[in-house]
Design a protein around this motif. Structure first.
Motif, PDB file in Angstrom:
ATOM      1  N   SER A 104     -23.095  76.785  47.319  1.00 15.93           N
ATOM      2  CA  SER A 104     -22.122  76.654  48.405  1.00 15.93           C
ATOM      3  C   SER A 104     -22.773  76.242  49.722  1.00 15.93           C
ATOM      4  N   GLN A 105     -24.104  76.218  49.756  1.00 13.14           N
ATOM      5  CA  GLN A 105     -24.804  75.807  50.967  1.00 13.14           C
ATOM      6  C   GLN A 105     -24.778  74.279  51.107  1.00 13.14           C
ATOM      7  N   THR A 106     -24.874  73.828  52.336  1.00 15.23           N
ATOM      8  CA  THR A 106     -24.973  72.404  52.649  1.00 15.23           C
ATOM      9  C   THR A 106     -26.252  72.179  53.444  1.00 15.23           C
ATOM     10  N   ASN A 107     -27.189  71.460  52.820  1.00 14.42           N
ATOM     11  CA  ASN A 107     -28.499  71.236  53.444  1.00 14.42           C
ATOM     12  C   ASN A 107     -29.201  72.553  53.778  1.00 14.42           C
ATOM     13  N   GLY A 108     -29.051  73.506  52.864  1.00 16.70           N
ATOM     14  CA  GLY A 108     -29.729  74.790  53.032  1.00 16.70           C
ATOM     15  C   GLY A 108     -29.078  75.733  54.023  1.00 16.70           C
ATOM     16  N   LYS A 109     -27.872  75.406  54.511  1.00 13.61           N
ATOM     17  CA  LYS A 109     -27.205  76.259  55.496  1.00 13.61           C
ATOM     18  C   LYS A 109     -25.753  76.501  55.063  1.00 13.61           C
ATOM     19  N   TYR A 110     -25.193  77.599  55.592  1.00 16.68           N
ATOM     20  CA  TYR A 110     -23.797  77.917  55.322  1.00 16.68           C
ATOM     21  C   TYR A 110     -22.925  77.328  56.424  1.00 16.68           C
TER      22      TYR A 110
END
Length: 334
Positions: A24-30
């Motif tokens: 669910s992360q995007t580029n390692g971030k929420y």
């Protein structure tokens, strides 16, 4: 047995929780507020339990206790988990993530101890050995190679970190044991008990969101306006997964026990590590394979019949129909 199927399903759902959260992360971030996940999961569990409760009320009417002396006990697990979450953050201030994960395995042993003390459930010597083996196996699977830097820092944390880690393990075990006590305290319907439990859970999680707003000075607006911001299909799968996991846990607490739940979650951790090898290019280690073997031995030792473990030959009972009557000559006195 039903609890075996439920425990197996719990293992699968728990293992997929971490994988779905990572996806669910995007580029390692929420992109979403992670604090909204537990709140929505509590709401989901409350809705499902209310629906099942309304269906069950039709016929025959299930038992439900509504006196205040019983209802007032249900907020306590939420309070314990709230304190536990804060202790977790405090622990991570003193120890690194690897050390924290390894120390978290203490809850396996503390659950067995509290299970014995508070619920008065007796465990055999073989079962105690199995619980300790489970803790050893999960810890072994998490230990990294001694040539890595994290291995050197494993025993170099301040004493406060270890004390908080032990407290965290005790609180986690206490919450589980107390929840089982609530579920088995009377013969109330499971769905009615869930409604009480998840109502307070939703209230406490909502209170956390309000506190986050005050801490942030309402820079992003009130929590209900940004509740679904950044949500994707994968994020909703995380919510449904977490909510379904909670429903299965409550079923096990009602009809099985805490030890079954501990084995399910421990096996889920190992399954997650194995799946990570294929999904996230996680490199398997010798420690992982050893940990899996030890945990499987523990699982067999705890649930297998004692006669299977010690190799006692079963008692052979004779079939009365197979007995042969032997005539006896009686000598008469002459």
């Amino acid at each position: 047995m039903k609890w075996c199927l439920v425990a197996s399903l719990l293992t699968v759902l728990t293992s997929s929780q971490g994988i779905l959260t990572t996806l669910s992360q995007t580029n390692g971030k929420y992109k979403y507020d992670y604090a909204t996940i537990p709140f929505l999961a509590e709401v989901f569990k409350l809705i499902v339990s209310s629906f099942l409760w309304s269906e069950r009320k039709k016929s025959p009417p299930p038992k439900m206790t509504t006196d205040w002396k019983t209802v007032r006990l249900f907020p306590i697990p939420s309070v314990i988990y709230l304190v536990h979450n804060n202790v977790q953050f405090a622990t991570l201030m003193y120890v690194d993530t690897s050390t924290y994960q390894i120390m978290g395995n203490l809850k396996i042993v503390t659950t067995g101890i509290l299970f014995r003390l508070f619920l008065k459930k007796k465990l055999s010597n073989l079962q105690w050995m199995a619980i300790i083996l489970l803790a050893v196996g999960t810890t072994t699977s998490q230990v990294k190679g001694c040539g890595e830097a994290s291995c050197d820092s494993l025993f170099s944390a301040p004493i406060q970190g270890y004390m908080l880690g032990i407290l965290s393990a005790c609180l986690s075990a206490l919450a589980g044991v107390y929840t089982e006590f609530l579920m088995k305290k009377n013969n109330d319907s499971l769905y009615w008990q869930n409604i009480q439990l998840y109502t307070f859970g939703a209230i406490f999680n909502m209170a956390r969101l309000v506190m986050d707003d005050f801490r942030g000075g309402f820079e992003k607006g009130p929590w209900w306006q940004r509740l679904f911001n950044g949500y994707s299909i994968t994020t909703w799968m995380v919510v449904l997964n977490l909510g379904s996991t909670g429903l299965l846990v409550s079923w096990l607490m009602k009809y099985a026990d805490n030890i079954v739940k501990v084995y399910s979650t421990s096996m889920a951790m190992l399954l997650t590590m194995v799946l990570s090898v294929f999904l996230f290019s996680f490199k398997p280690t010798l420690q992982l394979f050893l940990g899996i073997i030890i945990c499987m031995m523990s699982l067999h030792m705890y649930f297998a019949p004692p006669t299977m473990l010690v190799g006692v030959a079963p008692t052979i009972s004779s079939d009365p129909e197979s007995l042969v009557n032997v005539p006896v000559d009686r000598k008469t006195d002459s």
